[in-house]
Write an enzyme that holds these catalytic residues in place. Structure first.
Site, PDB file in Angstrom:
ATOM      1  N   HIS A   1       0.815  -1.223   0.000  1.00 39.72           N
ATOM      2  CA  HIS A   1       0.000   0.000   0.000  1.00 39.72           C
ATOM      3  C   HIS A   1       0.850   1.275   0.000  1.00 39.72           C
ATOM      4  O   HIS A   1       0.316   2.379  -0.137  1.00 39.72           O
ATOM      5  CB  HIS A   1      -1.018  -0.015   1.161  1.00 39.72           C
TER       6      HIS A   1
ATOM      7  N   ASP B   1      -0.753  -7.193   1.691  1.00 41.30           N
ATOM      8  CA  ASP B   1      -0.062  -5.907   1.747  1.00 41.30           C
ATOM      9  C   ASP B   1       1.442  -6.136   1.970  1.00 41.30           C
ATOM     10  O   ASP B   1       1.956  -5.966   3.081  1.00 41.30           O
ATOM     11  CB  ASP B   1      -0.676  -5.064   2.880  1.00 41.30           C
TER      12      ASP B   1
ATOM     13  N   GLN C   1       0.915   6.349  10.794  1.00 48.63           N
ATOM     14  CA  GLN C   1       1.205   6.748   9.416  1.00 48.63           C
ATOM     15  C   GLN C   1       2.697   7.041   9.244  1.00 48.63           C
ATOM     16  O   GLN C   1       3.275   7.770  10.054  1.00 48.63           O
ATOM     17  CB  GLN C   1       0.405   8.003   9.099  1.00 48.63           C
ATOM     18  N   GLY C   2       3.281   6.434   8.231  1.00 46.10           N
ATOM     19  CA  GLY C   2       4.724   6.609   7.999  1.00 46.10           C
ATOM     20  C   GLY C   2       5.533   5.429   8.501  1.00 46.10           C
ATOM     21  O   GLY C   2       6.704   5.290   8.171  1.00 46.10           O
ATOM     22  N   ASP C   3       4.900   4.574   9.330  1.00 45.29           N
ATOM     23  CA  ASP C   3       5.581   3.359   9.795  1.00 45.29           C
ATOM     24  C   ASP C   3       5.321   2.198   8.846  1.00 45.29           C
ATOM     25  O   ASP C   3       6.014   1.172   8.898  1.00 45.29           O
ATOM     26  CB  ASP C   3       5.093   2.962  11.200  1.00 45.29           C
ATOM     27  N   SER C   4       4.293   2.324   8.010  1.00 46.85           N
ATOM     28  CA  SER C   4       3.890   1.249   7.094  1.00 46.85           C
ATOM     29  C   SER C   4       5.079   0.691   6.337  1.00 46.85           C
ATOM     30  O   SER C   4       5.964   1.453   5.908  1.00 46.85           O
ATOM     31  CB  SER C   4       2.897   1.789   6.076  1.00 46.85           C
TER      32      SER C   4
HETATM   33  C1  4AZ Z   1      -0.677   4.106   8.143  1.00 46.11           C
HETATM   34  O1  4AZ Z   1      -1.483   4.955   7.807  1.00 46.11           O
HETATM   35  C2  4AZ Z   1      -0.930   3.340   9.399  1.00 46.11           C
HETATM   36  N1  4AZ Z   1      -1.994   1.910  14.017  1.00 46.11           N
HETATM   37  C3  4AZ Z   1      -0.012   2.382   9.806  1.00 46.11           C
HETATM   38  C4  4AZ Z   1      -0.252   1.670  10.959  1.00 46.11           C
HETATM   39  C5  4AZ Z   1      -1.395   1.906  11.693  1.00 46.11           C
HETATM   40  C6  4AZ Z   1      -2.293   2.854  11.297  1.00 46.11           C
HETATM   41  C7  4AZ Z   1      -2.058   3.582  10.143  1.00 46.11           C
HETATM   42  C8  4AZ Z   1      -1.615   1.123  12.931  1.00 46.11           C
HETATM   43  O2  4AZ Z   1       0.329   3.881   7.475  1.00 46.11           O
END
Ligand code: 4AZ
Length: 514
Positions: free
Chosen positions: A321, A367, A459-462
């Site tokens: 993603h 993902d 967000q940004g850890d994905s």
């Molecule tokens: C993101 O938006 C996202 N709390 C990644 C991890 C989590 C929520 C959002 C988990 O990339």
């Protein structure tokens, strides 16, 4: 003393003024230089250039106002001595003469054209930057057909430029049909190879050598120097085989019964997941890259966008993603490794990006992504690979896991973390997690966090790695940061893509692309 400009004025002017005061006002002829030592005996000859002196035009009588010798200031030399005449004295060379005002007027004359040129150049640079920004954000330039196409037509799956140019360097979809014939167990890294009858066989240590190890590792996409050892086959049940190498490809030769040596091969394809740490993200804490040297930052057009992890010097594991519609152009991505604080400068170029065919844009399953870099990373204390788990890896509920990243530290927070964050969380059983997520958690996903909230990814850890200490005392990656409802909310833990179900997909890509 020599560095004091006021003293300098005195020394270069006063002897000549004295000559003028004596009334000997004569045209001094061609400009000559007064040695500093002669002009002022207190100065050494080799300090600074003597003050330039203006020479008036030849005339007799009272000098014009501008040519008059300066009136000495009480208690000091004239601030601006102006033009000075002097009669060359025997033994004293006349001063070297310059027209200072001529210099000033030349500068004045040059000032306007120089400023104009500088302004024009600066305007051209600004216009160039503006054009580039507009082009980069709204258009793609087809080199072969020499035309611009709107940016959303780049990597949209349809050819808009001659020769399909706009679709050549985009994210590629790969299905699960290509399977590798080598796998390693979690506990002990015991090697198994698929036989022609499609059963997994242990490999006897009899006759297994460095070439066999290299060929077995190449089957799962590893080219580093492997290490192997013999372990007892006593507790193992199943098929046993020997191997032979034909054209550097590994082949299994099944045997009846167990190995003659009584031992099988345990194989390690790369020195990975070393546990440097002897003992945040949301609710986390700062860490250094040396504690998680496999962590990388995926940057789209110079901005941190996602996390990733190093599998080999060439391959990075991340999330599908991260490559949303409009962000599928491979050449706009960079991978930064080895820095706790992102520099956005020393980042590696990307050659290819792979996502599963089964991944549907904006949906949650499958993902996962693999990035192939254009050149090998060089490993160091801050750049090391993470171990993949064994095919039979199975974490217990409540298992301790660590997740790292530069993502937001507050839900909806505007900026990514400046320093790498780390948080320790627990594995939450899928059944528990599904109660909160209304059945969206599939077999190939796992949940981790703290049910009371407060410790989570954001967000940004994905794409970043969720890791645990494996049975071999090496750190292995069990999950990839994927999604969640907000960040750190009560009963809304983070959801991760499980790595184990995708091992074959990952290793078959690495093998083909090796
Ligand atoms: C993101 O938006 C996202 N709390 C990644 C991890 C989590 C929520 C959002 C988990 O990339």
């Amino acid at each position: 003393m020599v560095d004091n400009p006021a003293e300098e004025e005195v020394s270069s002017v006063s002897p000549l003024n004295t000559a003028g005061a004596n009334g000997a006002r004569r045209n001094i002829g061609p400009p000559t230089r007064v040695p500093q030592s002669a002009a002022n005996p207190t100065r050494t000859a080799n300090t600074r250039n003597p003050r330039p002196i203006r020479v008036p035009p030849a005339s007799a009588g009272v000098p014009a106002a501008g040519n008059r010798p300066p009136v000495p200031r009480p208690g000091g030399p004239p601030r601006n001595p102006g033009p000075v005449r002097g009669t060359p004295r025997p033994g004293v060379r006349p001063p070297h003469v310059h027209y200072k005002p001529a210099k000033v007027s030349l500068l004045r004359r040059l000032c306007v054209p120089i400023t104009t040129v500088v302004l024009v150049l600066a305007s051209l640079v600004v216009i160039g930057i503006l054009i580039k920004v507009v082009m980069d954000n709204y258009y793609y330039f087809c080199i072969k057909s020499f035309k611009f196409i709107p940016l959303d037509k780049w990597c949209d799956g349809q050819a808009d430029c001659a020769g399909n140019e706009d679709e050549l360097r985009c994210v590629q979809r790969v299905d699960f049909s290509n399977t590798t014939i080598v796998r390693l167990s979690d506990s002990g890294s015991i090697l198994q190879i698929l036989t022609s009858s499609r059963t997994w066989s242990y490999i006897c240590s009899d006759g297994f050598n460095a070439a066999s190890a290299k060929a077995a590792c190449a089957e799962i996409g590893y080219s580093s120097k492997p290490t192997f050892s013999s372990v007892s086959a006593a507790s193992l049940n199943g098929q046993f085989s020997n191997v032979q190498i034909t054209d550097s490809e590994i082949q299994v030769v099944p045997i009846s019964g167990t190995c003659a040596s009584g031992s099988v091969i345990s194989l390690s394809c790369i020195d990975c997941g070393s546990n440097h740490k002897k003992e945040r993200i949301i609710g986390g804490q700062e860490t250094s890259i040396e504690n998680s040297p496999w962590q990388v930052s995926l940057q789209y057009m110079g901005q941190h966008s996602c996390g990733g992890s190093i599998l080999t010097p060439r391959f990075i594991l991340s999330a599908a993603h991260c490559f949303q519609k409009g962000q599928q152009q491979v050449d706009r991505w960079r991978v930064e490794s080895g820095h706790s604080r992102l520099t956005y400068t020393f980042a590696s170029q990307v050659d290819k990006i792979f996502i599963p065919t089964s991944y549907i844009l904006d949906q949650k399953p499958n993902d996962i992504a693999i990035l192939k870099l254009k050149s090998d990373l060089s490993f160091s204390a801050g750049v090391e690979p993470i171990c993949l788990p064994g095919f039979d890896s199975n974490l217990q509920p409540g298992a301790s896991l660590t997740v790292t990243g530069w993502g937001h530290t507050v839900e909806g927070g505007g900026a990514v973390a400046s320093t790498l964050q780390e948080v320790i969380i627990s594995l939450i059983p899928n059944a528990v997690c599904n109660q909160e997520y209304f059945g969206q958690i599939t077999e190939n996903m796992m949940c981790a966090g703290q049910l009371s909230g407060g410790k989570d990814t954001c967000q940004g850890d994905s794409g970043g790695p969720l890791v645990s200490l494996g049975p071999n005392s090496r750190i292995q990656q069990n999950g990839v940061v994927s999604w969640g409802d907000g960040c750190g909310r009560k009963n809304k833990v983070g959801v991760y893509t499980k790595v184990v179900p995708y091992l074959q997909w990952v290793t078959s890509i690495m093998k083909v692309e090796l």
